[in-house]
Design an enzyme around this catalytic site. Structure first.
Site, PDB file in Angstrom:
ATOM      1  N   GLY A  11       0.761  -1.157   0.089  1.00  0.00           N
ATOM      2  CA  GLY A  11      -0.040   0.030  -0.078  1.00  0.00           C
ATOM      3  C   GLY A  11       0.816   1.233  -0.019  1.00  0.00           C
ATOM      4  O   GLY A  11       1.732   1.285   0.725  1.00  0.00           O
ATOM      5  N   ARG A  72       0.700  -4.856  -5.009  1.00  0.00           N
ATOM      6  CA  ARG A  72       0.720  -5.972  -4.083  1.00  0.00           C
ATOM      7  C   ARG A  72       1.081  -7.120  -5.022  1.00  0.00           C
ATOM      8  O   ARG A  72       0.302  -7.237  -6.042  1.00  0.00           O
ATOM      9  CB  ARG A  72      -0.764  -6.249  -3.320  1.00  0.00           C
ATOM     10  CG  ARG A  72      -0.928  -4.928  -2.537  1.00  0.00           C
ATOM     11  CD  ARG A  72      -1.863  -5.315  -1.433  1.00  0.00           C
ATOM     12  NE  ARG A  72      -2.273  -4.351  -0.602  1.00  0.00           N
ATOM     13  CZ  ARG A  72      -1.653  -3.816   0.418  1.00  0.00           C
ATOM     14  NH1 ARG A  72      -0.552  -4.184   0.801  1.00  0.00           N
ATOM     15  NH2 ARG A  72      -2.326  -2.548   0.768  1.00  0.00           N
ATOM     16  N   ASP A 103       5.056  -4.848   6.084  1.00  0.00           N
ATOM     17  CA  ASP A 103       5.705  -6.361   6.440  1.00  0.00           C
ATOM     18  C   ASP A 103       5.817  -7.295   5.358  1.00  0.00           C
ATOM     19  O   ASP A 103       6.788  -7.879   5.157  1.00  0.00           O
ATOM     20  CB  ASP A 103       4.984  -6.826   7.797  1.00  0.00           C
ATOM     21  CG  ASP A 103       3.466  -6.795   7.605  1.00  0.00           C
ATOM     22  OD1 ASP A 103       2.820  -6.132   6.459  1.00  0.00           O
ATOM     23  OD2 ASP A 103       2.821  -7.566   8.595  1.00  0.00           O
ATOM     24  N   THR A 125       4.242   2.786   5.580  1.00  0.00           N
ATOM     25  CA  THR A 125       2.872   2.355   5.527  1.00  0.00           C
ATOM     26  C   THR A 125       2.159   3.217   6.598  1.00  0.00           C
ATOM     27  O   THR A 125       2.742   3.714   7.420  1.00  0.00           O
ATOM     28  CB  THR A 125       2.768   0.859   6.262  1.00  0.00           C
ATOM     29  OG1 THR A 125       1.137   0.825   6.538  1.00  0.00           O
ATOM     30  CG2 THR A 125       3.477   0.709   7.328  1.00  0.00           C
ATOM     31  N   ASP A 127      -0.309   2.320   8.560  1.00  0.00           N
ATOM     32  CA  ASP A 127      -0.702   1.461   9.581  1.00  0.00           C
ATOM     33  C   ASP A 127       0.211   1.475  10.712  1.00  0.00           C
ATOM     34  O   ASP A 127      -0.144   1.393  12.126  1.00  0.00           O
ATOM     35  CB  ASP A 127      -0.935  -0.012   9.203  1.00  0.00           C
ATOM     36  CG  ASP A 127      -1.764  -0.098   8.092  1.00  0.00           C
ATOM     37  OD1 ASP A 127      -2.658   0.646   7.799  1.00  0.00           O
ATOM     38  OD2 ASP A 127      -1.799  -1.338   7.310  1.00  0.00           O
ATOM     39  N   ASP A 129       2.306  -0.359  11.782  1.00  0.00           N
ATOM     40  CA  ASP A 129       2.270  -1.712  12.210  1.00  0.00           C
ATOM     41  C   ASP A 129       3.504  -2.334  12.155  1.00  0.00           C
ATOM     42  O   ASP A 129       3.883  -3.619  12.551  1.00  0.00           O
ATOM     43  CB  ASP A 129       1.126  -2.637  11.654  1.00  0.00           C
ATOM     44  CG  ASP A 129       1.439  -2.659  10.376  1.00  0.00           C
ATOM     45  OD1 ASP A 129       2.167  -1.999   9.791  1.00  0.00           O
ATOM     46  OD2 ASP A 129       0.645  -3.486   9.680  1.00  0.00           O
ATOM     47  N   ARG A 171      -5.421  -2.290   9.105  1.00  0.00           N
ATOM     48  CA  ARG A 171      -5.392  -3.585   9.016  1.00  0.00           C
ATOM     49  C   ARG A 171      -5.498  -4.266  10.190  1.00  0.00           C
ATOM     50  O   ARG A 171      -6.816  -4.421  10.761  1.00  0.00           O
ATOM     51  CB  ARG A 171      -3.840  -4.045   8.381  1.00  0.00           C
ATOM     52  CG  ARG A 171      -3.811  -5.361   7.852  1.00  0.00           C
ATOM     53  CD  ARG A 171      -2.620  -5.622   7.169  1.00  0.00           C
ATOM     54  NE  ARG A 171      -2.256  -4.886   6.048  1.00  0.00           N
ATOM     55  CZ  ARG A 171      -2.652  -5.099   4.773  1.00  0.00           C
ATOM     56  NH1 ARG A 171      -3.311  -6.301   4.547  1.00  0.00           N
ATOM     57  NH2 ARG A 171      -2.196  -4.470   3.526  1.00  0.00           N
TER      58      ARG A 171
HETATM   59  O1  F6P Z   1      -1.497  -1.252   4.767  1.00  0.00           O
HETATM   60  C1  F6P Z   1      -2.129  -0.230   4.347  1.00  0.00           C
HETATM   61  C2  F6P Z   1      -3.649  -0.266   3.982  1.00  0.00           C
HETATM   62  O2  F6P Z   1      -4.315   0.810   3.593  1.00  0.00           O
HETATM   63  C3  F6P Z   1      -4.351  -0.935   5.351  1.00  0.00           C
HETATM   64  O3  F6P Z   1      -4.585  -0.202   6.100  1.00  0.00           O
HETATM   65  C4  F6P Z   1      -5.459  -1.696   4.644  1.00  0.00           C
HETATM   66  O4  F6P Z   1      -5.890  -2.647   5.316  1.00  0.00           O
HETATM   67  C5  F6P Z   1      -4.918  -2.010   3.250  1.00  0.00           C
HETATM   68  O5  F6P Z   1      -3.582  -1.445   3.013  1.00  0.00           O
HETATM   69  C6  F6P Z   1      -5.894  -2.076   2.067  1.00  0.00           C
HETATM   70  O6  F6P Z   1      -5.202  -2.578   0.777  1.00  0.00           O
HETATM   71  P1  F6P Z   1      -5.563  -2.343  -0.585  1.00  0.00           P
HETATM   72  O7  F6P Z   1      -5.362  -0.857  -0.956  1.00  0.00           O
HETATM   73  O8  F6P Z   1      -4.660  -3.462  -1.243  1.00  0.00           O
HETATM   74  O9  F6P Z   1      -7.088  -2.585  -0.802  1.00  0.00           O
END
Ligand code: F6P
Length: 318
Positions: A11, A72, A103, A125, A127, A129, A171
């Site tokens: 992300g 991703r 991560d 990120t 998050d 985290d 997340r």
């Molecule tokens: O890791 C960052 C994040 O924005 C999280 O907060 C969220 O759960 C996830 O990515 C959403 O991912 P995507 O953009 O692939 O739907």
């Protein structure tokens, strides 16, 4: 060490561009050639790699998203896919890579490092985290975005005498909800760390409604519950008109806050310094006032320290 590369993965987060800029400019300062890998590990396997110069990163310090693009790419967990990446890196004579992400990105970096490619990880990120740093690049900007939204929701909630349930990203980490919830003066904050007691929440909202309060803001970390269902239940059981808002991807966008620019710039420089010193397989972090680096393996497995005091404070404010 002659040639290094930089990439962003997972992300996107505000401040990633500032980190890219720092890696490029710092690499050039040491006389290195710096390559950009576009669209994360996927782009790496597809050979989307090109040499960058100092002007490629002009004025990007203030821009959100990532100029290198991101993706991703769960396929990277397969050894045969990683072998394609290793070949691309070797064919171009790239000696080391700085990867910026969360991560999942670190897991890719660790695997590459085990396959003989020197890597350094930077925590990017929203998050917050990643346990090997106090703060991740993007967290402060996202927090402000959430606070701005809470402030706006409070205006309409007060006008209509409503309860507002707000789902915040993270997340499985409650930091974004917690910090933004505190800064936004929210009445209730539900995170994986605080846990969730529905009966207690309903009772507290009922009492707050009875006491004549005009509104209530409930912040919830994503992936814990369905905020639409919770809103309906609050309305049915408390008689307090309730609306749900899922903030979604708006939280990932926007120009990076000054703190994220500083964090990203200093971490980017630190990463290149590590490579110049011959280090590899390291994850950069901020601990207190100091920049530190850990073995990526250790960073991935390190247990997250939960700031108990802070969660206690939320409890008292209820
Ligand atoms: O890791 C960052 C994040 O924005 C999280 O907060 C969220 O759960 C996830 O990515 C959403 O991912 P995507 O953009 O692939 O739907």
């Amino acid at each position: 060490m002659k040639r290094i590369a930089v990439m962003t993965s997972g992300g996107d987060a505000p401040g990633m561009n500032a980190a890219i800029r720092a890696v490029v400019r710092s690499g050039l300062h040491y006389g290195l050639e710096v390559y950009g890998i576009f669209h994360g590990y996927k782009g790496l396997c597809e050979g989307k790699i090109r040499k960058l110069n100092r002007y490629d990163v002009t004025r990007i310090i203030s821009r959100g998203g990532t100029v290198l693009g991101s993706a991703r790419y769960p396929e990277f967990a397969k050894k045969e896919v990683r072998e394609i990446a290793v070949k691309q890196i070797r064919d171009l004579g790239i000696d080391a890579i700085v990867v910026i992400g969360g991560d999942g990105t670190y897991r890719g970096a660790q695997a590459l490092s085990e396959m003989g490619i020197p890597t350094i990880g930077l925590p990017g990120t929203i998050d917050n985290d990643i346990s090997s740093t106090d703060y991740t690049i993007g967290f402060f900007t996202a927090m402000q975005t959430v606070v701005d939204s809470i402030d706006k929701l409070r205006d309409t909630s007060m006008s209509h005498k409503r309860c507002s349930v707000v789902e915040v990203m993270g997340r499985h980490c409650g930091d974004l909800a917690l910090y933004a919830g505190i800064a936004g003066g929210s009445e209730f904050i539900i995170t994986p760390e605080t846990g969730f007691d529905k009966e207690q929440l309903i009772e507290a909202i009922t009492n707050s409604n009875k006491s004549g309060k005009r509104h209530a803001i409930v912040i919830v970390t994503e992936n814990m519950l369905n905020v639409l269902d919770l809103s309906k239940e609050i309305e049915e059981k408390t008689g307090f008109e309730t609306r749900a808002t899922v903030l979604g991807h708006v939280q990932r966008g926007g120009d990076p806050a000054a703190f994220d620019r500083v964090l990203a710039t200093e971490m980017g420089e630190y990463a290149v310094d590590l490579l110049v010193k011959g280090k590899s397989g390291r994850a950069v972090g901020l601990k207190g006032m100091e920049y530190v680096d850990y073995d990526i393996n250790f960073a991935l497995n390190k247990k997250r320290e939960i700031p108990n005091k802070r969660y206690g404070l939320v409890g008292r404010l209820k």
